[in-house]
Design a protein around this motif. Structure first.
Motif, PDB file in Angstrom:
ATOM      1  N   SER A   1       7.223  -9.430   1.977  1.00 58.49           N
ATOM      2  CA  SER A   1       5.949  -9.756   1.334  1.00 58.49           C
ATOM      3  C   SER A   1       4.991  -8.572   1.410  1.00 58.49           C
ATOM      4  O   SER A   1       4.827  -7.946   2.464  1.00 58.49           O
ATOM      5  N   LEU A   2       4.347  -8.293   0.290  1.00 56.74           N
ATOM      6  CA  LEU A   2       3.380  -7.194   0.251  1.00 56.74           C
ATOM      7  C   LEU A   2       2.076  -7.551   0.948  1.00 56.74           C
ATOM      8  O   LEU A   2       1.204  -6.698   1.099  1.00 56.74           O
ATOM      9  N   THR A   3       1.945  -8.780   1.396  1.00 56.78           N
ATOM     10  CA  THR A   3       0.794  -9.132   2.238  1.00 56.78           C
ATOM     11  C   THR A   3       0.830  -8.344   3.543  1.00 56.78           C
ATOM     12  O   THR A   3      -0.193  -8.205   4.218  1.00 56.78           O
TER      13      THR A   3
ATOM     14  N   VAL B   1      -3.101   2.739  16.711  1.00 62.77           N
ATOM     15  CA  VAL B   1      -3.764   3.366  15.563  1.00 62.77           C
ATOM     16  C   VAL B   1      -3.449   2.585  14.292  1.00 62.77           C
ATOM     17  O   VAL B   1      -2.326   2.117  14.089  1.00 62.77           O
ATOM     18  N   LYS B   2      -4.440   2.420  13.435  1.00 66.36           N
ATOM     19  CA  LYS B   2      -4.285   1.713  12.166  1.00 66.36           C
ATOM     20  C   LYS B   2      -4.382   2.709  11.002  1.00 66.36           C
ATOM     21  O   LYS B   2      -5.116   3.692  11.068  1.00 66.36           O
ATOM     22  N   ILE B   3      -3.644   2.421   9.940  1.00 60.85           N
ATOM     23  CA  ILE B   3      -3.776   3.192   8.707  1.00 60.85           C
ATOM     24  C   ILE B   3      -4.927   2.595   7.908  1.00 60.85           C
ATOM     25  O   ILE B   3      -4.901   1.422   7.558  1.00 60.85           O
ATOM     26  N   LYS B   4      -5.920   3.423   7.634  1.00 67.83           N
ATOM     27  CA  LYS B   4      -7.099   2.911   6.944  1.00 67.83           C
ATOM     28  C   LYS B   4      -6.902   2.828   5.435  1.00 67.83           C
ATOM     29  O   LYS B   4      -7.328   1.877   4.787  1.00 67.83           O
ATOM     30  N   GLY B   5      -6.262   3.836   4.854  1.00 68.94           N
ATOM     31  CA  GLY B   5      -6.086   3.839   3.407  1.00 68.94           C
ATOM     32  C   GLY B   5      -4.818   4.560   3.011  1.00 68.94           C
ATOM     33  O   GLY B   5      -4.243   5.328   3.786  1.00 68.94           O
ATOM     34  N   ALA B   6      -4.377   4.303   1.775  1.00 71.39           N
ATOM     35  CA  ALA B   6      -3.173   4.937   1.267  1.00 71.39           C
ATOM     36  C   ALA B   6      -3.273   5.085  -0.239  1.00 71.39           C
ATOM     37  O   ALA B   6      -3.887   4.257  -0.913  1.00 71.39           O
ATOM     38  N   PHE B   7      -2.672   6.164  -0.768  1.00 72.04           N
ATOM     39  CA  PHE B   7      -2.557   6.260  -2.218  1.00 72.04           C
ATOM     40  C   PHE B   7      -1.118   6.537  -2.603  1.00 72.04           C
ATOM     41  O   PHE B   7      -0.413   7.310  -1.964  1.00 72.04           O
ATOM     42  N   LEU B   8      -0.681   5.846  -3.655  1.00 78.27           N
ATOM     43  CA  LEU B   8       0.660   5.972  -4.213  1.00 78.27           C
ATOM     44  C   LEU B   8       0.507   6.490  -5.640  1.00 78.27           C
ATOM     45  O   LEU B   8      -0.031   5.796  -6.502  1.00 78.27           O
TER      46      LEU B   8
ATOM     47  N   CYS C   1      -2.449  -1.341   5.722  1.00 77.99           N
ATOM     48  CA  CYS C   1      -3.637  -0.519   5.476  1.00 77.99           C
ATOM     49  C   CYS C   1      -4.717  -1.423   4.911  1.00 77.99           C
ATOM     50  O   CYS C   1      -4.444  -2.566   4.526  1.00 77.99           O
ATOM     51  N   SER C   2      -5.940  -0.923   4.854  1.00 79.67           N
ATOM     52  CA  SER C   2      -7.050  -1.755   4.372  1.00 79.67           C
ATOM     53  C   SER C   2      -7.524  -1.370   2.971  1.00 79.67           C
ATOM     54  O   SER C   2      -8.282  -2.120   2.354  1.00 79.67           O
TER      55      SER C   2
ATOM     56  N   GLU D   1      -1.632 -10.115  -6.238  1.00 77.44           N
ATOM     57  CA  GLU D   1      -1.329 -11.546  -6.219  1.00 77.44           C
ATOM     58  C   GLU D   1      -0.703 -12.020  -4.904  1.00 77.44           C
ATOM     59  O   GLU D   1      -0.477 -13.220  -4.723  1.00 77.44           O
ATOM     60  N   SER D   2      -0.443 -11.092  -3.991  1.00 73.89           N
ATOM     61  CA  SER D   2       0.295 -11.434  -2.769  1.00 73.89           C
ATOM     62  C   SER D   2      -0.556 -12.104  -1.703  1.00 73.89           C
ATOM     63  O   SER D   2      -0.027 -12.706  -0.775  1.00 73.89           O
ATOM     64  N   GLY D   3      -1.876 -11.952  -1.833  1.00 71.22           N
ATOM     65  CA  GLY D   3      -2.757 -12.422  -0.767  1.00 71.22           C
ATOM     66  C   GLY D   3      -3.120 -11.343   0.232  1.00 71.22           C
ATOM     67  O   GLY D   3      -3.806 -11.603   1.220  1.00 71.22           O
ATOM     68  N   TRP D   4      -2.663 -10.100  -0.028  1.00 70.25           N
ATOM     69  CA  TRP D   4      -3.066  -8.972   0.818  1.00 70.25           C
ATOM     70  C   TRP D   4      -4.577  -8.877   0.825  1.00 70.25           C
ATOM     71  O   TRP D   4      -5.240  -9.016  -0.199  1.00 70.25           O
ATOM     72  N   GLN D   5      -5.150  -8.614   2.002  1.00 69.03           N
ATOM     73  CA  GLN D   5      -6.599  -8.721   2.185  1.00 69.03           C
ATOM     74  C   GLN D   5      -7.378  -7.426   1.963  1.00 69.03           C
ATOM     75  O   GLN D   5      -8.601  -7.408   2.108  1.00 69.03           O
ATOM     76  N   GLY D   6      -6.706  -6.350   1.596  1.00 73.31           N
ATOM     77  CA  GLY D   6      -7.420  -5.081   1.445  1.00 73.31           C
ATOM     78  C   GLY D   6      -8.044  -4.891   0.082  1.00 73.31           C
ATOM     79  O   GLY D   6      -7.995  -5.754  -0.793  1.00 73.31           O
ATOM     80  N   GLU D   7      -8.656  -3.692  -0.106  1.00 70.51           N
ATOM     81  CA  GLU D   7      -9.254  -3.305  -1.389  1.00 70.51           C
ATOM     82  C   GLU D   7      -8.221  -2.528  -2.197  1.00 70.51           C
ATOM     83  O   GLU D   7      -7.586  -1.609  -1.678  1.00 70.51           O
ATOM     84  N   LEU D   8      -8.082  -2.889  -3.466  1.00 72.80           N
ATOM     85  CA  LEU D   8      -7.020  -2.361  -4.306  1.00 72.80           C
ATOM     86  C   LEU D   8      -7.602  -1.743  -5.573  1.00 72.80           C
ATOM     87  O   LEU D   8      -8.515  -2.296  -6.181  1.00 72.80           O
ATOM     88  N   GLU D   9      -7.039  -0.590  -5.967  1.00 75.63           N
ATOM     89  CA  GLU D   9      -7.521   0.104  -7.165  1.00 75.63           C
ATOM     90  C   GLU D   9      -6.336   0.673  -7.935  1.00 75.63           C
ATOM     91  O   GLU D   9      -5.337   1.100  -7.345  1.00 75.63           O
ATOM     92  N   LEU D  10      -6.454   0.667  -9.278  1.00 78.51           N
ATOM     93  CA  LEU D  10      -5.427   1.229 -10.153  1.00 78.51           C
ATOM     94  C   LEU D  10      -6.031   2.303 -11.044  1.00 78.51           C
ATOM     95  O   LEU D  10      -7.100   2.118 -11.618  1.00 78.51           O
TER      96      LEU D  10
END
Length: 344
Positions: free
Chosen positions: A252-254, A190-197, A258-259, A284-293
């Motif tokens: 590394s945060l890469t 199973v994969k984690i699709k999304g996360a919020f912090l 999650c995606s 800036e880590s090169g993580w390939q997911g979608e990121l929002e602030l």
């Protein structure tokens, strides 16, 4: 010696007092409330479940009225409450109020984890409890639903839509869960699709942004004193990667497992700059997911839970729900909070 005639070993106001006999007094706590077959405000159903007897881990699970009526498979959110690792509860009034509203808006199954608290149970116990709880939730994906399984998870969860989230210390836990999931993986693939912090409890020795610069003053701040209380012997102290994920030598945060990732901060929050620093480091880590602030003006730490009736709290909960819905592939949705909260 306090008014009870007991000797105080440590006190971090206004949160906690630890006595020399080992007993603990939590000074600010939201009252514990029972689950509800149908919440009067939102129609959300909830119940308390046991995840593990040894170690003792429990949870409050939530199911929206829409899912219950339509018998549809929906996303699952595994949630970790805040409280600086030493207070708070999945069963508290403020957490239950927040989860009812979020579940109603997002139409998800939510499992809010009751992990063991420090200083009675020092870190990394909370991290291990939450990891075990997440693995237990995804273990239901093997399609076998015997007496040891939770029927709400078996019957209503789409395991292609697994999310984790948390506020404050719970957001810290979520970050460490994501890193572990990225390196170790979850049961049954199973994969984690999304996360919020939300308002993540991160800190570090060196000041950043608008933080207090004086070293002695920084050591007296609750972010430092609380970490030393809950994880006193951890390598690196306040610069351990579990509290400072951007410190030199941190994983590394890469590798975040999650995606999609949403980071929320608040303008008046003392850990705001840490949340923004984390967001920039992920970007800036090169993580390939979608990121929002999300950065909310005029509000402080965990305001959406502690001041749950405010307009900004409603707006943030709507944004979190929208994130879960869009993660699930249904496209962004415009919510009316009144559809989930009865005004009396």
């Amino acid at each position: 010696m306090d008014s009870n005639g007991k000797e105080v070993a440590t006190e971090i106001r206004p949160y906690i007092r630890v006595y020399k006999d080992g007993s603990v007094q939590r000074l600010v706590e939201s009252p514990i409330v029972p689950p509800s077959a149908s919440d009067p405000e939102t129609g959300v159903s909830s119940k308390d479940i046991v995840i593990s007897q040894n170690p003792p881990i429990s949870a409050r699970i939530y199911l929206s009225k829409q899912s219950l009526q339509q018998h549809q498979k929906v996303a699952v959110l595994v949630y970790f409450h805040g409280g600086a690792f030493c207070s708070g509860s999945a069963f508290s009034f403020v957490e239950t109020k927040f989860m009812n509203r979020l579940v109603c808006l997002a139409n998800v199954v939510a499992v809010s984890i009751e992990y063991r608290l420090a200083p009675e149970h020092l870190l990394p116990i909370a991290y291990e409890d939450c990891w075990a709880a997440l693995q237990w939730v995804v273990s239901h994906s093997n399609r076998y639903c015997g007496s040891d399984k939770e029927p709400w998870i078996c019957n209503y969860v789409d395991f292609d839509q697994v999310y984790v989230g948390g506020d404050s210390a719970g957001a810290n836990i979520a970050n460490n869960i994501l890193l572990r999931a990225g390196s170790e993986g979850l049961q049954n693939g199973v994969k984690i699709k999304g996360a919020f912090l939300t308002h993540p409890y991160f800190w570090g020795f060196k000041p950043i942004g608008s933080e207090i610069k004086d070293v002695k003053q920084r050591e007296k701040l609750v972010m430092s004193t609380m970490w030393h209380l809950v994880y006193p012997k951890v390598a690196g102290g306040i610069d351990n990667p579990m509290i400072n994920p951007v410190v030199e030598g941190a994983p590394s945060l890469t590798g975040l497992g999650c995606s999609r990732l949403l980071v929320s901060v608040a303008k008046k929050d003392q850990v705001r700059d840490r949340g923004i620093s984390y967001y920039n480091a992920v970007k800036e880590s090169g993580w390939q997911g979608e990121l929002e602030l999300i950065d909310v003006e005029g509000e402080g730490h965990s305001f959406h839970i502690l001041v749950h009736h405010s307009e900004n709290a409603e707006k943030l909960i709507q944004r979190l729900a929208s994130f879960l819905v869009s993660c699930a592939g249904h496209g962004r949705k415009s919510f009316q909070f009144s559809s989930c909260v009865s005004r009396i």
